[in-house]
Write a protein that holds these residues in place. Structure first.
Motif, PDB file in Angstrom:
ATOM      1  N   ALA A  14       0.744  -1.198   0.031  1.00  0.00           N
ATOM      2  CA  ALA A  14      -0.011  -0.099   0.075  1.00  0.00           C
ATOM      3  C   ALA A  14       0.861   1.274   0.157  1.00  0.00           C
ATOM      4  O   ALA A  14       1.930   1.363   0.591  1.00  0.00           O
ATOM      5  N   PHE A  15       0.441   2.110  -0.796  1.00  0.00           N
ATOM      6  CA  PHE A  15       0.969   3.605  -0.879  1.00  0.00           C
ATOM      7  C   PHE A  15       0.270   4.529  -0.160  1.00  0.00           C
ATOM      8  O   PHE A  15      -0.694   5.077  -0.839  1.00  0.00           O
ATOM      9  N   GLY A  16       0.140   4.984   1.022  1.00  0.00           N
ATOM     10  CA  GLY A  16      -0.666   5.717   1.733  1.00  0.00           C
ATOM     11  C   GLY A  16       0.150   7.177   2.073  1.00  0.00           C
ATOM     12  O   GLY A  16       1.166   7.291   1.987  1.00  0.00           O
ATOM     13  N   GLY A  17      -0.711   8.156   2.348  1.00  0.00           N
ATOM     14  CA  GLY A  17      -0.378   9.314   2.759  1.00  0.00           C
ATOM     15  C   GLY A  17      -1.674  10.661   2.383  1.00  0.00           C
ATOM     16  O   GLY A  17      -2.745  10.107   2.842  1.00  0.00           O
ATOM     17  N   THR A  18      -0.845  11.736   2.124  1.00  0.00           N
ATOM     18  CA  THR A  18      -1.937  12.641   1.785  1.00  0.00           C
ATOM     19  C   THR A  18      -2.049  12.808   0.279  1.00  0.00           C
ATOM     20  O   THR A  18      -1.073  13.082  -0.429  1.00  0.00           O
ATOM     21  N   LEU A  19      -3.210  13.584  -0.244  1.00  0.00           N
ATOM     22  CA  LEU A  19      -3.438  13.946  -1.592  1.00  0.00           C
ATOM     23  C   LEU A  19      -3.190  15.150  -2.024  1.00  0.00           C
ATOM     24  O   LEU A  19      -2.653  15.885  -1.158  1.00  0.00           O
ATOM     25  N   PRO A  20      -2.824  15.485  -3.251  1.00  0.00           N
ATOM     26  CA  PRO A  20      -2.395  16.690  -3.689  1.00  0.00           C
ATOM     27  C   PRO A  20      -3.283  17.941  -3.264  1.00  0.00           C
ATOM     28  O   PRO A  20      -4.291  17.603  -3.286  1.00  0.00           O
ATOM     29  N   THR A  21      -2.749  18.925  -3.097  1.00  0.00           N
ATOM     30  CA  THR A  21      -3.747  20.124  -2.802  1.00  0.00           C
ATOM     31  C   THR A  21      -3.111  21.399  -3.727  1.00  0.00           C
ATOM     32  O   THR A  21      -3.646  22.404  -3.629  1.00  0.00           O
ATOM     33  N   ILE A  22      -1.798  21.292  -4.263  1.00  0.00           N
ATOM     34  CA  ILE A  22      -1.446  22.278  -5.178  1.00  0.00           C
ATOM     35  C   ILE A  22      -1.159  21.809  -6.798  1.00  0.00           C
ATOM     36  O   ILE A  22      -0.977  20.349  -6.842  1.00  0.00           O
ATOM     37  N   SER A  23      -0.883  22.513  -7.494  1.00  0.00           N
ATOM     38  CA  SER A  23      -0.324  22.054  -8.893  1.00  0.00           C
ATOM     39  C   SER A  23       0.797  22.899  -9.335  1.00  0.00           C
ATOM     40  O   SER A  23       0.813  24.161  -9.023  1.00  0.00           O
ATOM     41  N   CYS A  24       1.785  22.084  -9.687  1.00  0.00           N
ATOM     42  CA  CYS A  24       2.793  22.870 -10.039  1.00  0.00           C
ATOM     43  C   CYS A  24       3.359  22.185 -11.665  1.00  0.00           C
ATOM     44  O   CYS A  24       3.204  21.313 -11.848  1.00  0.00           O
ATOM     45  N   LEU A  25       4.220  23.063 -12.059  1.00  0.00           N
ATOM     46  CA  LEU A  25       4.796  22.985 -13.354  1.00  0.00           C
ATOM     47  C   LEU A  25       6.081  23.287 -13.565  1.00  0.00           C
ATOM     48  O   LEU A  25       6.736  23.979 -12.423  1.00  0.00           O
ATOM     49  N   MET A  26       6.908  22.526 -14.168  1.00  0.00           N
ATOM     50  CA  MET A  26       8.487  22.908 -14.361  1.00  0.00           C
ATOM     51  C   MET A  26       8.657  22.660 -15.852  1.00  0.00           C
ATOM     52  O   MET A  26       8.287  21.622 -16.588  1.00  0.00           O
ATOM     53  N   GLY A  27       9.675  23.358 -16.360  1.00  0.00           N
ATOM     54  CA  GLY A  27      10.316  23.306 -17.410  1.00  0.00           C
ATOM     55  C   GLY A  27      11.209  23.991 -17.911  1.00  0.00           C
ATOM     56  O   GLY A  27      11.645  24.982 -17.283  1.00  0.00           O
ATOM     57  N   ASP A  28      12.098  23.817 -18.972  1.00  0.00           N
ATOM     58  CA  ASP A  28      13.323  24.446 -19.434  1.00  0.00           C
ATOM     59  C   ASP A  28      12.698  25.215 -20.745  1.00  0.00           C
ATOM     60  O   ASP A  28      12.336  24.499 -21.615  1.00  0.00           O
ATOM     61  N   HIS A  83      13.781  -1.639   6.577  1.00  0.00           N
ATOM     62  CA  HIS A  83      12.580  -0.920   6.788  1.00  0.00           C
ATOM     63  C   HIS A  83      12.627  -0.397   8.019  1.00  0.00           C
ATOM     64  O   HIS A  83      12.105   0.908   7.843  1.00  0.00           O
ATOM     65  N   THR A  84      13.017  -0.784   8.975  1.00  0.00           N
ATOM     66  CA  THR A  84      12.835  -0.219  10.313  1.00  0.00           C
ATOM     67  C   THR A  84      13.788   1.125  10.448  1.00  0.00           C
ATOM     68  O   THR A  84      13.528   1.966  11.210  1.00  0.00           O
ATOM     69  N   GLU A  85      14.756   1.123   9.533  1.00  0.00           N
ATOM     70  CA  GLU A  85      15.761   2.045   9.745  1.00  0.00           C
ATOM     71  C   GLU A  85      15.475   3.229   8.742  1.00  0.00           C
ATOM     72  O   GLU A  85      15.337   4.582   9.229  1.00  0.00           O
ATOM     73  N   ARG A  86      15.076   3.032   7.476  1.00  0.00           N
ATOM     74  CA  ARG A  86      14.784   3.966   6.439  1.00  0.00           C
ATOM     75  C   ARG A  86      13.328   4.489   6.393  1.00  0.00           C
ATOM     76  O   ARG A  86      13.287   5.494   6.043  1.00  0.00           O
ATOM     77  N   ARG A  87      12.489   3.438   6.744  1.00  0.00           N
ATOM     78  CA  ARG A  87      10.981   4.056   6.664  1.00  0.00           C
ATOM     79  C   ARG A  87      10.777   5.478   7.428  1.00  0.00           C
ATOM     80  O   ARG A  87      10.120   6.421   7.125  1.00  0.00           O
ATOM     81  N   PRO A  88      11.368   5.282   8.897  1.00  0.00           N
ATOM     82  CA  PRO A  88      10.773   6.536   9.702  1.00  0.00           C
ATOM     83  C   PRO A  88      11.711   7.794   9.189  1.00  0.00           C
ATOM     84  O   PRO A  88      11.211   8.953   9.467  1.00  0.00           O
ATOM     85  N   VAL A  89      12.978   7.523   8.567  1.00  0.00           N
ATOM     86  CA  VAL A  89      13.562   8.918   7.971  1.00  0.00           C
ATOM     87  C   VAL A  89      12.637   9.428   6.983  1.00  0.00           C
ATOM     88  O   VAL A  89      12.507  10.782   6.770  1.00  0.00           O
ATOM     89  N   ALA A  90      12.057   8.457   5.865  1.00  0.00           N
ATOM     90  CA  ALA A  90      11.399   9.101   4.995  1.00  0.00           C
ATOM     91  C   ALA A  90      10.107   9.717   5.453  1.00  0.00           C
ATOM     92  O   ALA A  90       9.498  10.783   4.983  1.00  0.00           O
ATOM     93  N   ALA A  91       9.496   9.132   6.590  1.00  0.00           N
ATOM     94  CA  ALA A  91       8.111   9.531   7.055  1.00  0.00           C
ATOM     95  C   ALA A  91       8.560  11.182   7.714  1.00  0.00           C
ATOM     96  O   ALA A  91       7.609  11.960   7.526  1.00  0.00           O
ATOM     97  N   ARG A  92       9.698  11.352   8.287  1.00  0.00           N
ATOM     98  CA  ARG A  92      10.082  12.630   8.645  1.00  0.00           C
ATOM     99  C   ARG A  92      10.161  13.540   7.767  1.00  0.00           C
ATOM    100  O   ARG A  92       9.856  14.786   7.966  1.00  0.00           O
ATOM    101  N   VAL A  93      10.943  13.153   6.561  1.00  0.00           N
ATOM    102  CA  VAL A  93      10.939  13.925   5.495  1.00  0.00           C
ATOM    103  C   VAL A  93       9.620  14.330   5.096  1.00  0.00           C
ATOM    104  O   VAL A  93       9.452  15.678   4.544  1.00  0.00           O
ATOM    105  N   LEU A  94       8.734  13.440   4.554  1.00  0.00           N
ATOM    106  CA  LEU A  94       7.549  13.960   4.180  1.00  0.00           C
ATOM    107  C   LEU A  94       6.830  14.939   5.223  1.00  0.00           C
ATOM    108  O   LEU A  94       6.052  15.994   4.882  1.00  0.00           O
TER     109      LEU A  94
END
Length: 530
Positions: A194-208, A349-360
């Motif tokens: 499963a891939f869970g979290g929060t859905l988009p609230t803003i829209s962004c564009l990027m380009g060169d 999993h136990t070491e890296r997932r909490p790191v990503a959760a904190r980044v989010l």
């Protein structure tokens, strides 16, 4: 300058029987997949990378390597390669390293960084090519034009189905699969993580684009009542422009971005005409913040954007992914070689997932701070004031740079265990070297800093798996002995002036398996010092 891997295999090239049975298949040949391929190949693991693109992308979606990533690359001899001739690593006097948090340009990374550089400017395509060349040189096989369509775990194996040149389908059996195939990971979806979290609230564009008058463009970060723009201007070529629209998410986030849409959005937010032409790499993204429920399902693992996705604030996504690769590589290699102790791979999993959760979480906070509405103005002023407080600055800088990452290695009273050990000059029988250089081979190191015969004797049963180095520290390192994991984190230490190597056997077993048969396995008696 852009480098390309020297050798790849196209989807239509004939394969040998040996190539059909790799130990590990990596799905996705971006920077995370290529770095992981090199880490595995460093240990002789037969590794195949499947990448659906026929050639590397010329688009650098990220260009900032933070301190912990730079330090990790330094421990493989790769720091200079990703940006040659510009940086040297090691301890340095504290200096001001400006950065931003939520678009507020008041963050100083230097106080949180014990080993410099604090930031390395390295375009993603450049770093990816460096990692790919290294992986191929070490024996990894890279198959381009091979889209993975199915991943199924069977008895003690994983079957990977690819669609290659001309629509030809091939199946490969392997012992392990790692999904490094991005936010829409086929690997993750096929194994049902499963891939869970929060859905988009803003829209962004990027380009060169090429700007008609780069000197008049609103360079850098620009907040207006209508949103944000970011301009990285290049007077001699393409400039990169990003737009952040807080009115809501894209109606169709998969629809291609037209040049007309992009130009109108830039001008809407800036409130002025911006003449541009020759667009390339137009894309859309959002602030969706998603995290894999698990980083492992049986013989299938996830790394990088396959495991975590968020708004690109400060380049933290790429950095988190590259650190995933360094954490996972030596652990998965030990499993392939049959040397891994029980539970070693689960620590990924136990070491890296909490790191990503904190980044989010910190990225969500930055998005909230960036809201263009007037109610956010007071919050931004307050936050800017708080960032001038040393403790607040150090806290945020440690989070963004990754310098505060520490792991639970089961030794809470050990001040160095679980922490990243900074670069230190050492004098050995062979001459002067750096601590980082001892880890270039990707092997664990037991560092004897006080001529401790009891420490060396205690590790005798792991002689084939752990390198024992006797040295004298030429800089402050508060330990008589130190056990380093291959990723640069301490697993055990004996305090300076201490009299016991207690706990060393337990740490060696936990991370590097049982000693060879016939070796004494009891810890040295308390107080023993030979």
């Amino acid at each position: 300058m852009e480098r390309r891997p020297a050798a790849v295999v196209s989807g239509g090239t004939r394969e040998t029987a040996g190539e059909l049975n790799p130990d590990v298949v990596i799905v996705g040949g971006g920077p995370v997949g290529m770095l992981l391929a090199g880490e595995l190949s460093l240990h002789g693991v037969r590794t195949t990378v499947f990448e659906k693109a026929l050639r590397p992308s010329s688009e650098s979606k990220a260009g900032t390597l933070h301190a912990r990533t730079a330090q990790s690359l330094h421990r493989r001899g790769l720091l200079e390669a990703v940006q040659p001739g510009q940086y040297t690593a090691g301890r340095a006097p504290r200096q001001h390293v400006p950065f931003h948090f939520g678009g507020l340009p008041h963050l100083d990374l230097a106080p949180a960084v014990e080993e410099f550089p604090a930031v390395v400017a390295s375009p993603q395509v450049y770093a990816e090519a460096v990692f790919a060349q290294r992986a191929i040189r070490l024996g990894a096989r890279v198959v381009r034009g091979a889209e993975v369509t199915d991943v199924r775990e069977t008895d003690r194996q994983v079957e990977v189905t690819t669609r290659q040149k001309g629509g030809m389908t091939k199946r490969v059996r392997t012992s392990w699969v790692v999904g490094c195939d991005g936010a829409r990971s086929v690997v993750r979806q096929n194994v049902g993580i499963a891939f869970g979290g929060t859905l988009p609230t803003i829209s962004c564009l990027m380009g060169d684009v090429r700007l008609s008058d780069p000197s008049s463009a609103p360079s850098g970060w620009n907040r207006t009542p209508r949103g944000w723009t970011i301009f990285w201007t290049n007077p001699a070529g393409h400039s990169r422009i990003g737009t952040y629209d807080f009115r809501g998410p894209h109606p169709d986030h998969r629809s291609p971005v037209t040049f007309h849409e992009f130009k109108l959005e830039v001008e809407r937010i800036t409130g002025c005409s911006v003449e541009m032409d020759t667009p390339r790499h137009l894309s859309r993204f959002s602030d969706a913040a998603l995290l894999a429920e698990r980083y492992r399902c049986g013989r299938v693992l996830l790394a990088g954007d396959s495991a975590h996705v968020h708004f690109p604030a400060g380049g933290q996504g790429l950095n988190t992914g590259l650190q995933d690769a360094v954490n996972l590589g030596w652990k998965l290699a030990a499993c392939v070689r049959g040397e891994a102790p029980t539970g070693l791979l689960d620590t990924y999993h136990t070491e890296r997932r909490p790191v990503a959760a904190r980044v989010l979480d910190n990225v969500r906070a930055q998005v909230a701070l960036m809201h263009p509405g007037a109610p956010t103005d007071a919050l931004r002023r307050l936050f800017a004031d708080l960032m001038s407080v040393d403790e607040v600055n150090s806290y945020l800088a440690g989070m963004v740079s990754g310098s505060d990452i520490a792991y639970d290695v089961g030794r809470p009273a050990d001040m160095l265990a679980g922490r990243f050990i900074p670069e230190t000059r050492l004098r050995t029988a062979s001459g002067t070297t750096g601590l980082a250089a001892l880890l270039h081979a990707g092997r664990p190191v037991l560092l004897d800093l006080a001529n401790r015969a009891d420490v060396r004797q205690a590790a005798a049963g792991w002689a084939g798996r752990v390198d024992v180095v006797t040295a004298h520290a030429l800089e402050d390192l508060p330990a008589d002995a130190l056990l380093l994991r291959p990723d640069g984190y301490g697993a055990w230490s004996a305090p300076a002036g201490g009299s016991s190597a207690a706990g060393l056997h337990a740490a060696l077993r936990r991370w590097f398996g049982e000693p060879v048969d016939g070796t004494e396995t009891a810890d040295p008696p308390e107080g023993l010092r030979l």
